[in-house]
Design a protein around this motif. Structure first.
Motif: not given
Length: 414
Positions: A138, A237-238, A240-241, A244-245
RNA sequence: GUGGCUGUAGCUCAGUUGGUUAGAGCGCCUGGUUGUGGUCCAGGAGGCCGGGGGUUCAAGUCCCCUCAGCCACCCCA
Protein backbone atom coordinates in the motif's frame (compact mmCIF):
# COMPACT_ATOMS: atom_id res chain seq x y z
CA UNK A 1 37.42 30.06 -17.79
CA UNK A 2 38.16 32.14 -20.84
CA UNK A 3 35.08 34.29 -20.53
CA UNK A 4 32.52 35.12 -17.93
CA UNK A 5 30.13 32.36 -18.71
CA UNK A 6 28.28 29.77 -16.67
CA UNK A 7 29.95 26.43 -16.07
CA UNK A 8 29.02 23.90 -18.72
CA UNK A 9 25.68 22.28 -18.08
CA UNK A 10 24.53 24.89 -15.56
CA UNK A 11 21.83 27.45 -16.11
CA UNK A 12 20.66 30.69 -14.57
CA UNK A 13 16.98 30.79 -13.78
CA UNK A 14 15.74 34.27 -14.57
CA UNK A 15 12.28 35.82 -14.50
CA UNK A 16 9.61 33.52 -15.87
CA UNK A 17 11.93 30.50 -15.74
CA UNK A 18 12.54 31.00 -12.05
CA UNK A 19 8.86 31.55 -11.46
CA UNK A 20 7.88 28.36 -13.31
CA UNK A 21 10.40 26.50 -11.23
CA UNK A 22 8.99 27.73 -7.96
CA UNK A 23 5.45 27.07 -9.12
CA UNK A 24 6.22 23.43 -9.87
CA UNK A 25 7.91 22.85 -6.54
CA UNK A 26 5.03 24.67 -4.88
CA UNK A 27 2.23 22.56 -6.29
CA UNK A 28 4.22 19.37 -5.71
CA UNK A 29 4.60 20.42 -2.12
CA UNK A 30 0.90 21.15 -1.67
CA UNK A 31 -0.05 17.71 -2.92
CA UNK A 32 2.61 16.00 -0.82
CA UNK A 33 1.38 17.75 2.30
CA UNK A 34 -2.13 16.53 1.53
CA UNK A 35 -0.68 13.02 1.67
CA UNK A 36 0.76 13.75 5.11
CA UNK A 37 4.34 14.21 3.99
CA UNK A 38 6.59 16.83 5.57
CA UNK A 39 9.61 18.76 4.36
CA UNK A 40 13.17 17.61 4.78
CA UNK A 41 16.36 19.29 3.66
CA UNK A 42 19.66 17.48 3.71
CA UNK A 43 23.05 18.97 2.80
CA UNK A 44 24.04 19.44 -0.81
CA UNK A 45 27.27 17.55 -0.17
CA UNK A 46 27.99 14.42 1.82
CA UNK A 47 31.01 12.26 2.46
CA UNK A 48 31.73 10.49 -0.80
CA UNK A 49 31.28 7.20 0.98
CA UNK A 50 27.56 7.90 1.45
CA UNK A 51 26.96 7.76 -2.29
CA UNK A 52 29.48 5.06 -3.05
CA UNK A 53 27.88 2.69 -0.62
CA UNK A 54 24.29 3.38 -1.57
CA UNK A 55 24.45 3.72 -5.31
CA UNK A 56 26.68 0.73 -5.90
CA UNK A 57 30.13 0.59 -7.40
CA UNK A 58 28.93 -0.37 -10.86
CA UNK A 59 26.47 2.43 -11.47
CA UNK A 60 27.48 5.09 -13.98
CA UNK A 61 26.67 7.76 -11.47
CA UNK A 62 29.35 6.58 -9.09
CA UNK A 63 31.91 5.47 -11.63
CA UNK A 64 31.98 8.56 -13.79
CA UNK A 65 29.46 11.24 -12.96
CA UNK A 66 30.09 12.46 -9.43
CA UNK A 67 31.48 15.85 -8.53
CA UNK A 68 33.97 14.69 -5.92
CA UNK A 69 36.54 16.88 -4.23
CA UNK A 70 38.74 16.98 -1.19
CA UNK A 71 37.96 19.65 1.38
CA UNK A 72 40.50 21.52 3.47
CA UNK A 73 40.38 18.89 6.17
CA UNK A 74 41.34 16.18 3.68
CA UNK A 75 37.92 14.53 3.58
CA UNK A 76 36.51 13.33 0.29
CA UNK A 77 33.17 15.02 -0.30
CA UNK A 78 30.70 14.72 -3.16
CA UNK A 79 28.00 17.02 -4.46
CA UNK A 80 24.83 14.98 -4.24
CA UNK A 81 23.86 13.28 -7.51
CA UNK A 82 20.43 12.31 -6.14
CA UNK A 83 18.39 12.76 -3.00
CA UNK A 84 17.61 9.38 -1.51
CA UNK A 85 21.08 8.63 -0.17
CA UNK A 86 21.13 11.83 1.86
CA UNK A 87 17.71 11.15 3.33
CA UNK A 88 18.73 7.62 4.25
CA UNK A 89 21.92 8.89 5.86
CA UNK A 90 19.94 11.46 7.83
CA UNK A 91 17.52 8.75 8.87
CA UNK A 92 20.38 6.78 10.40
CA UNK A 93 22.50 9.57 11.85
CA UNK A 94 19.47 11.48 13.11
CA UNK A 95 18.05 8.52 14.96
CA UNK A 96 14.72 8.70 13.17
CA UNK A 97 14.05 4.97 13.65
CA UNK A 98 11.59 5.86 16.38
CA UNK A 99 9.48 7.98 14.12
CA UNK A 100 8.35 5.44 11.60
CA UNK A 101 6.82 5.71 9.19
CA UNK A 102 8.88 8.64 8.03
CA UNK A 103 7.17 10.54 5.25
CA UNK A 104 9.14 13.36 3.73
CA UNK A 105 9.64 15.39 0.58
CA UNK A 106 12.62 17.43 -0.59
CA UNK A 107 13.49 19.82 -3.35
CA UNK A 108 16.81 21.12 -4.57
CA UNK A 109 19.77 20.92 -6.92
CA UNK A 110 21.52 17.69 -7.88
CA UNK A 111 24.84 17.38 -9.68
CA UNK A 112 25.97 14.90 -12.28
CA UNK A 113 28.92 15.29 -14.63
CA UNK A 114 27.20 14.18 -17.82
CA UNK A 115 27.30 15.54 -21.33
CA UNK A 116 24.51 18.12 -21.49
CA UNK A 117 21.65 17.75 -23.93
CA UNK A 118 17.95 18.43 -23.99
CA UNK A 119 16.50 17.73 -20.57
CA UNK A 120 19.90 16.94 -19.12
CA UNK A 121 22.09 19.38 -17.24
CA UNK A 122 25.01 19.04 -14.87
CA UNK A 123 23.18 20.94 -12.19
CA UNK A 124 19.50 20.19 -12.22
CA UNK A 125 16.67 20.19 -9.71
CA UNK A 126 14.57 17.43 -8.33
CA UNK A 127 11.50 17.22 -6.21
CA UNK A 128 11.36 13.89 -4.44
CA UNK A 129 9.52 11.98 -1.75
CA UNK A 130 10.48 9.12 0.52
CA UNK A 131 8.24 6.86 2.59
CA UNK A 132 10.46 4.96 4.99
CA UNK A 133 9.49 2.13 7.30
CA UNK A 134 6.51 0.61 5.49
CA UNK A 135 7.01 -2.77 3.86
CA UNK A 136 3.43 -3.12 2.68
CA UNK A 137 2.49 -2.68 -0.99
CA UNK A 138 0.00 0.00 0.00
CA UNK A 139 2.98 2.29 0.53
CA UNK A 140 4.03 1.81 -3.10
CA UNK A 141 0.49 2.52 -4.20
CA UNK A 142 0.22 5.67 -2.14
CA UNK A 143 3.49 7.07 -3.34
CA UNK A 144 2.67 6.39 -6.98
CA UNK A 145 -0.80 7.85 -6.58
CA UNK A 146 0.77 10.98 -5.15
CA UNK A 147 3.05 11.24 -8.15
CA UNK A 148 0.07 10.98 -10.46
CA UNK A 149 -1.79 13.62 -8.47
CA UNK A 150 1.14 16.00 -8.72
CA UNK A 151 1.47 15.52 -12.46
CA UNK A 152 -2.25 16.04 -12.73
CA UNK A 153 -2.12 19.22 -10.67
CA UNK A 154 0.59 20.45 -13.03
CA UNK A 155 -1.63 19.64 -15.99
CA UNK A 156 0.77 17.15 -17.59
CA UNK A 157 -0.56 13.78 -16.45
CA UNK A 158 -2.37 13.18 -19.73
CA UNK A 159 0.90 13.58 -21.64
CA UNK A 160 2.64 10.90 -19.59
CA UNK A 161 2.51 7.16 -19.29
CA UNK A 162 3.08 5.32 -16.05
CA UNK A 163 5.32 2.37 -16.78
CA UNK A 164 5.38 -0.20 -14.03
CA UNK A 165 7.60 -3.15 -13.32
CA UNK A 166 8.86 -5.30 -10.51
CA UNK A 167 12.47 -6.17 -9.87
CA UNK A 168 11.37 -8.80 -7.36
CA UNK A 169 13.05 -9.70 -4.12
CA UNK A 170 16.67 -10.74 -3.73
CA UNK A 171 16.22 -14.44 -4.57
CA UNK A 172 14.10 -13.59 -7.63
CA UNK A 173 16.68 -11.09 -8.83
CA UNK A 174 19.56 -13.51 -8.42
CA UNK A 175 17.90 -16.34 -10.27
CA UNK A 176 16.78 -14.12 -13.10
CA UNK A 177 20.12 -12.45 -13.43
CA UNK A 178 21.82 -15.83 -13.70
CA UNK A 179 19.36 -16.93 -16.37
CA UNK A 180 19.92 -13.76 -18.37
CA UNK A 181 23.68 -14.03 -18.20
CA UNK A 182 23.46 -17.61 -19.41
CA UNK A 183 21.13 -16.72 -22.26
CA UNK A 184 23.11 -13.72 -23.50
CA UNK A 185 26.53 -15.26 -23.00
CA UNK A 186 25.76 -17.79 -25.71
CA UNK A 187 24.80 -14.94 -28.03
CA UNK A 188 27.61 -12.69 -26.90
CA UNK A 189 29.11 -12.31 -30.37
CA UNK A 190 25.79 -11.03 -31.69
CA UNK A 191 25.32 -8.41 -29.00
CA UNK A 192 26.20 -4.76 -29.47
CA UNK A 193 29.42 -3.56 -27.87
CA UNK A 194 27.46 -1.67 -25.25
CA UNK A 195 25.44 -4.70 -24.32
CA UNK A 196 28.46 -6.95 -24.14
CA UNK A 197 29.76 -4.55 -21.58
CA UNK A 198 26.42 -4.55 -19.76
CA UNK A 199 26.54 -8.32 -19.60
CA UNK A 200 29.21 -8.12 -16.92
CA UNK A 201 28.25 -4.85 -15.27
CA UNK A 202 24.46 -4.89 -15.23
CA UNK A 203 22.85 -7.60 -17.37
CA UNK A 204 19.30 -6.36 -16.72
CA UNK A 205 20.21 -3.24 -18.63
CA UNK A 206 20.47 -5.21 -21.85
CA UNK A 207 16.70 -5.52 -21.80
CA UNK A 208 16.49 -1.75 -22.16
CA UNK A 209 18.85 -1.53 -25.13
CA UNK A 210 17.85 0.57 -28.13
CA UNK A 211 20.08 -1.37 -30.50
CA UNK A 212 18.01 -3.10 -33.20
CA UNK A 213 20.16 -6.23 -33.15
CA UNK A 214 19.87 -6.47 -29.38
CA UNK A 215 16.13 -6.07 -29.52
CA UNK A 216 15.76 -9.13 -31.70
CA UNK A 217 17.67 -11.19 -29.12
CA UNK A 218 15.75 -9.67 -26.24
CA UNK A 219 12.46 -10.84 -27.67
CA UNK A 220 13.37 -14.45 -26.88
CA UNK A 221 15.14 -13.74 -23.59
CA UNK A 222 13.95 -15.38 -20.39
CA UNK A 223 10.86 -13.78 -18.85
CA UNK A 224 11.27 -12.38 -15.36
CA UNK A 225 7.83 -13.56 -14.33
CA UNK A 226 9.05 -17.16 -14.57
CA UNK A 227 11.76 -16.52 -12.03
CA UNK A 228 9.82 -14.62 -9.40
CA UNK A 229 9.32 -16.10 -5.97
CA UNK A 230 5.75 -16.49 -4.80
CA UNK A 231 6.19 -13.67 -2.30
CA UNK A 232 7.53 -11.27 -4.89
CA UNK A 233 4.73 -12.12 -7.29
CA UNK A 234 2.12 -11.61 -4.58
CA UNK A 235 3.62 -8.26 -3.67
CA UNK A 236 3.54 -7.05 -7.25
CA UNK A 237 -0.03 -8.27 -7.67
CA UNK A 238 -1.02 -6.28 -4.59
CA UNK A 239 0.58 -3.12 -5.95
CA UNK A 240 -1.26 -3.48 -9.25
CA UNK A 241 -4.49 -4.19 -7.45
CA UNK A 242 -4.01 -1.09 -5.31
CA UNK A 243 -3.38 1.11 -8.31
CA UNK A 244 -6.57 -0.17 -9.88
CA UNK A 245 -8.41 0.63 -6.67
CA UNK A 246 -7.27 4.25 -6.61
CA UNK A 247 -7.76 4.60 -10.34
CA UNK A 248 -4.18 5.15 -11.48
CA UNK A 249 -3.60 3.82 -14.99
CA UNK A 250 -0.34 2.08 -15.86
CA UNK A 251 1.28 -0.19 -18.42
CA UNK A 252 3.51 -3.07 -17.56
CA UNK A 253 6.99 -2.61 -18.95
CA UNK A 254 9.15 -5.61 -18.05
CA UNK A 255 12.22 -3.77 -19.34
CA UNK A 256 12.28 -1.00 -16.78
CA UNK A 257 15.45 -1.31 -14.80
CA UNK A 258 16.83 0.93 -12.10
CA UNK A 259 20.34 2.17 -12.56
CA UNK A 260 20.93 2.23 -8.85
CA UNK A 261 21.61 -0.99 -7.03
CA UNK A 262 19.43 -0.42 -4.02
CA UNK A 263 16.08 -0.98 -5.67
CA UNK A 264 13.90 -4.07 -5.34
CA UNK A 265 10.27 -4.94 -6.03
CA UNK A 266 8.38 -2.01 -7.50
CA UNK A 267 10.05 0.14 -10.13
CA UNK A 268 8.18 2.76 -12.12
CA UNK A 269 8.63 5.71 -14.43
CA UNK A 270 6.33 8.39 -15.72
CA UNK A 271 7.53 8.97 -19.26
CA UNK A 272 6.53 11.31 -22.05
CA UNK A 273 7.04 11.60 -25.77
CA UNK A 274 7.13 15.37 -25.50
CA UNK A 275 10.74 15.73 -24.37
CA UNK A 276 12.85 13.82 -26.89
CA UNK A 277 15.32 11.25 -25.72
CA UNK A 278 15.17 12.24 -22.05
CA UNK A 279 11.56 11.23 -21.66
CA UNK A 280 11.55 10.19 -18.03
CA UNK A 281 9.94 12.88 -16.00
CA UNK A 282 9.52 11.13 -12.67
CA UNK A 283 10.92 7.80 -11.56
CA UNK A 284 11.28 5.73 -8.44
CA UNK A 285 10.76 2.46 -6.72
CA UNK A 286 11.20 0.42 -3.58
CA UNK A 287 14.54 0.26 -1.83
CA UNK A 288 14.15 -2.11 1.10
CA UNK A 289 17.85 -2.96 1.25
CA UNK A 290 19.25 0.54 1.23
CA UNK A 291 19.31 1.54 4.86
CA UNK A 292 20.75 -1.75 5.98
CA UNK A 293 23.47 -1.44 3.35
CA UNK A 294 24.41 1.87 4.89
CA UNK A 295 24.79 0.36 8.31
CA UNK A 296 21.37 1.15 9.73
CA UNK A 297 18.64 -1.19 10.93
CA UNK A 298 16.84 -3.19 8.28
CA UNK A 299 14.18 -0.76 7.13
CA UNK A 300 11.84 -0.71 4.15
CA UNK A 301 11.41 2.31 1.90
CA UNK A 302 9.78 3.59 -1.29
CA UNK A 303 10.21 6.87 -3.07
CA UNK A 304 10.63 8.72 -6.30
CA UNK A 305 12.17 11.85 -7.74
CA UNK A 306 10.97 14.17 -10.48
CA UNK A 307 13.08 16.42 -12.70
CA UNK A 308 11.86 19.96 -12.31
CA UNK A 309 13.49 21.27 -15.50
CA UNK A 310 11.85 18.47 -17.46
CA UNK A 311 8.49 19.23 -15.91
CA UNK A 312 8.97 22.91 -16.66
CA UNK A 313 9.47 22.10 -20.34
CA UNK A 314 6.03 20.53 -20.29
CA UNK A 315 4.08 22.99 -18.16
CA UNK A 316 5.09 26.15 -19.99
CA UNK A 317 4.44 29.45 -18.30
CA UNK A 318 3.79 29.85 -14.61
CA UNK A 319 0.35 31.02 -13.54
CA UNK A 320 -0.13 34.77 -13.89
CA UNK A 321 0.53 36.99 -10.93
CA UNK A 322 -1.97 39.57 -9.74
CA UNK A 323 -1.52 42.79 -11.72
CA UNK A 324 0.19 45.66 -9.98
CA UNK A 325 -0.92 49.18 -9.19
CA UNK A 326 1.69 51.73 -10.20
CA UNK A 327 2.25 54.72 -7.96
CA UNK A 328 3.67 57.85 -9.56
CA UNK A 329 4.57 60.79 -7.37
CA UNK A 330 5.36 64.12 -9.01
CA UNK A 331 7.47 66.67 -7.18
CA UNK A 332 8.92 66.31 -3.69
CA UNK A 333 5.60 66.35 -1.88
CA UNK A 334 4.02 63.99 -4.38
CA UNK A 335 6.87 61.53 -4.16
CA UNK A 336 6.66 61.52 -0.40
CA UNK A 337 2.95 60.86 -0.50
CA UNK A 338 3.42 58.10 -3.07
CA UNK A 339 5.95 56.44 -0.80
CA UNK A 340 3.59 56.65 2.16
CA UNK A 341 0.72 55.27 0.07
CA UNK A 342 2.82 52.40 -1.28
CA UNK A 343 3.28 51.17 2.24
CA UNK A 344 -0.39 51.59 3.14
CA UNK A 345 -1.67 49.83 0.01
CA UNK A 346 0.77 46.95 0.30
CA UNK A 347 -0.29 46.39 3.87
CA UNK A 348 -3.83 46.25 2.52
CA UNK A 349 -2.78 43.38 0.28
CA UNK A 350 -2.33 45.13 -3.04
CA UNK A 351 0.59 44.57 -5.38
CA UNK A 352 2.22 47.97 -5.69
CA UNK A 353 4.98 49.15 -8.02
CA UNK A 354 6.48 52.41 -6.85
CA UNK A 355 8.07 54.60 -9.52
CA UNK A 356 11.34 55.90 -8.18
CA UNK A 357 12.12 58.72 -10.56
CA UNK A 358 11.68 60.10 -14.02
CA UNK A 359 8.36 61.82 -14.01
CA UNK A 360 4.98 60.96 -15.42
CA UNK A 361 5.92 59.75 -18.87
CA UNK A 362 8.52 57.30 -17.70
CA UNK A 363 6.28 56.17 -14.92
CA UNK A 364 3.47 55.30 -17.28
CA UNK A 365 5.89 53.58 -19.63
CA UNK A 366 7.13 51.45 -16.78
CA UNK A 367 3.55 50.72 -15.75
CA UNK A 368 2.78 49.59 -19.25
CA UNK A 369 5.80 47.35 -19.41
CA UNK A 370 4.96 45.48 -16.23
CA UNK A 371 1.36 45.22 -17.40
CA UNK A 372 0.01 47.09 -14.39
CA UNK A 373 -3.77 47.37 -14.02
CA UNK A 374 -3.84 51.01 -12.98
CA UNK A 375 -1.63 53.99 -12.33
CA UNK A 376 -2.11 56.40 -9.45
CA UNK A 377 -0.84 59.92 -10.08
CA UNK A 378 -0.07 62.22 -7.21
CA UNK A 379 1.12 65.73 -7.98
CA UNK A 380 0.65 69.16 -6.53
CA UNK A 381 -2.83 69.52 -8.05
CA UNK A 382 -4.02 66.29 -6.47
CA UNK A 383 -2.38 66.99 -3.12
CA UNK A 384 -4.09 70.35 -2.93
CA UNK A 385 -7.47 68.63 -2.96
CA UNK A 386 -6.43 65.57 -0.94
CA UNK A 387 -7.02 63.33 -3.91
CA UNK A 388 -5.19 61.21 -6.51
CA UNK A 389 -5.77 60.64 -10.20
CA UNK A 390 -6.41 56.98 -10.90
CA UNK A 391 -5.86 55.93 -14.49
CA UNK A 392 -7.19 52.60 -15.68
CA UNK A 393 -4.44 51.36 -17.98
CA UNK A 394 -6.68 49.17 -20.10
CA UNK A 395 -9.36 51.75 -20.89
CA UNK A 396 -7.33 54.90 -20.37
CA UNK A 397 -10.10 56.39 -18.26
CA UNK A 398 -9.13 58.61 -15.36
CA UNK A 399 -11.03 59.42 -12.21
CA UNK A 400 -10.35 61.58 -9.20
CA UNK A 401 -10.33 59.60 -5.95
CA UNK A 402 -9.96 60.97 -2.44
CA UNK A 403 -6.76 59.63 -0.89
CA UNK A 404 -8.72 58.19 2.01
CA UNK A 405 -10.86 56.17 -0.42
CA UNK A 406 -7.96 54.84 -2.50
CA UNK A 407 -7.63 51.56 -0.70
CA UNK A 408 -11.22 50.56 -1.36
CA UNK A 409 -11.29 51.97 -4.86
CA UNK A 410 -8.19 50.07 -5.94
CA UNK A 411 -9.31 46.78 -4.47
CA UNK A 412 -11.46 46.44 -7.57
CA UNK A 413 -8.34 46.46 -9.74
CA UNK A 414 -6.76 43.43 -8.16
C1' G B 1 33.01 9.32 -22.75
C1' U B 2 31.50 8.73 -28.60
C1' G B 3 29.25 10.87 -33.09
C1' G B 4 26.60 14.84 -35.93
C1' C B 5 24.96 20.04 -36.41
C1' U B 6 25.55 25.22 -34.95
C1' G B 7 28.13 29.90 -32.78
C1' U B 8 27.37 37.40 -36.43
C1' A B 9 23.88 43.55 -32.01
C1' G B 10 20.04 42.42 -25.76
C1' C B 11 16.71 38.64 -28.93
C1' U B 12 15.58 36.16 -33.89
C1' C B 13 18.44 35.92 -38.04
C1' A B 14 20.68 37.81 -43.31
C1' G B 15 25.74 38.38 -45.03
C1' U B 16 26.88 36.30 -52.74
C1' U B 17 32.70 32.67 -56.13
C1' G B 18 37.18 35.35 -49.79
C1' G B 19 37.19 42.00 -51.70
C1' U B 20 36.23 48.83 -49.28
C1' U B 21 32.90 51.48 -43.57
C1' A B 22 29.26 44.01 -41.28
C1' G B 23 23.11 44.53 -42.21
C1' A B 24 17.52 43.71 -41.12
C1' G B 25 13.35 42.95 -37.85
C1' C B 26 12.12 43.11 -32.79
C1' G B 27 13.75 45.33 -28.27
C1' C B 28 16.30 49.63 -25.92
C1' C B 29 17.29 55.20 -25.53
C1' U B 30 16.00 60.41 -27.08
C1' G B 31 12.66 63.86 -29.32
C1' G B 32 7.72 65.07 -31.46
C1' U B 33 4.09 66.01 -25.83
C1' U B 34 6.72 71.68 -19.30
C1' G B 35 1.42 66.29 -16.10
C1' U B 36 -0.25 61.10 -19.67
C1' G B 37 1.72 54.58 -21.37
C1' G B 38 0.43 51.07 -25.03
C1' U B 39 -0.24 53.42 -31.64
C1' C B 40 2.36 56.65 -35.10
C1' C B 41 6.63 59.73 -36.93
C1' A B 42 11.90 61.29 -36.64
C1' G B 43 16.60 60.36 -34.74
C1' G B 44 20.24 57.52 -31.77
C1' A B 45 23.07 53.95 -28.99
C1' G B 46 24.56 49.06 -29.32
C1' G B 47 29.33 44.10 -32.75
C1' C B 48 37.36 41.58 -30.24
C1' C B 49 31.50 38.10 -36.45
C1' G B 50 32.56 32.59 -29.41
C1' G B 51 38.24 32.36 -28.41
C1' G B 52 43.29 31.15 -30.36
C1' G B 53 46.36 29.94 -34.41
C1' G B 54 47.10 29.36 -39.78
C1' U B 55 46.52 30.14 -45.39
C1' U B 56 46.13 34.79 -48.37
C1' C B 57 47.71 41.12 -51.08
C1' A B 58 42.90 40.55 -48.43
C1' A B 59 39.10 36.14 -43.82
C1' G B 60 32.50 36.95 -40.79
C1' U B 61 33.44 33.72 -45.25
C1' C B 62 38.79 28.67 -46.22
C1' C B 63 41.92 25.19 -42.76
C1' C B 64 43.43 23.49 -37.68
C1' C B 65 42.79 23.71 -32.40
C1' U B 66 39.71 25.15 -28.41
C1' C B 67 35.28 26.69 -25.69
C1' A B 68 30.05 26.72 -25.60
C1' G B 69 25.07 25.40 -27.28
C1' C B 70 21.89 21.90 -29.64
C1' C B 71 20.65 16.68 -31.23
C1' A B 72 21.54 11.47 -30.76
C1' C B 73 24.26 7.33 -28.36
C1' C B 74 25.31 6.22 -23.35
C1' C B 75 22.98 7.15 -18.81
C1' C B 76 19.07 9.09 -16.25
C1' A B 77 15.21 13.14 -13.35
Amino acid sequence: MAKLQPVRGTHDLIGDDARAHLAIAGTAREVAERYGFGPMATPIFEFTEVFKRTLGDTSDIVTKEMYTFEDKGGDSLTLRPEGTAGVARAFISGGLQNELPLKCFYHGPMFRHERPQKGRQRQFHQFGVELIGVAEPSADVEVIAMAADILDALGVLSETTLELNTLGDAPSKERYRAALVEYFSDLSDKLSDDSRDRLVRNPLRILDSKDAGDRALIADAPDFDDYMTEEAAAFFAAVQDGLDTVGVAYTRNPHIVRGLDYYSHTAFEFTTEALGAQGTVLAGGRYDGLIETMGGPKTAGVGWAAGIERLAMMTGEAPALPRAITLIGLGDAGEREALRLSSELRHAGLTVELIYKGGLKRGLKRADRIHAAAAVLIGDDELARGAATVRDLDSGEQVDVAITDLKDHLAAHR
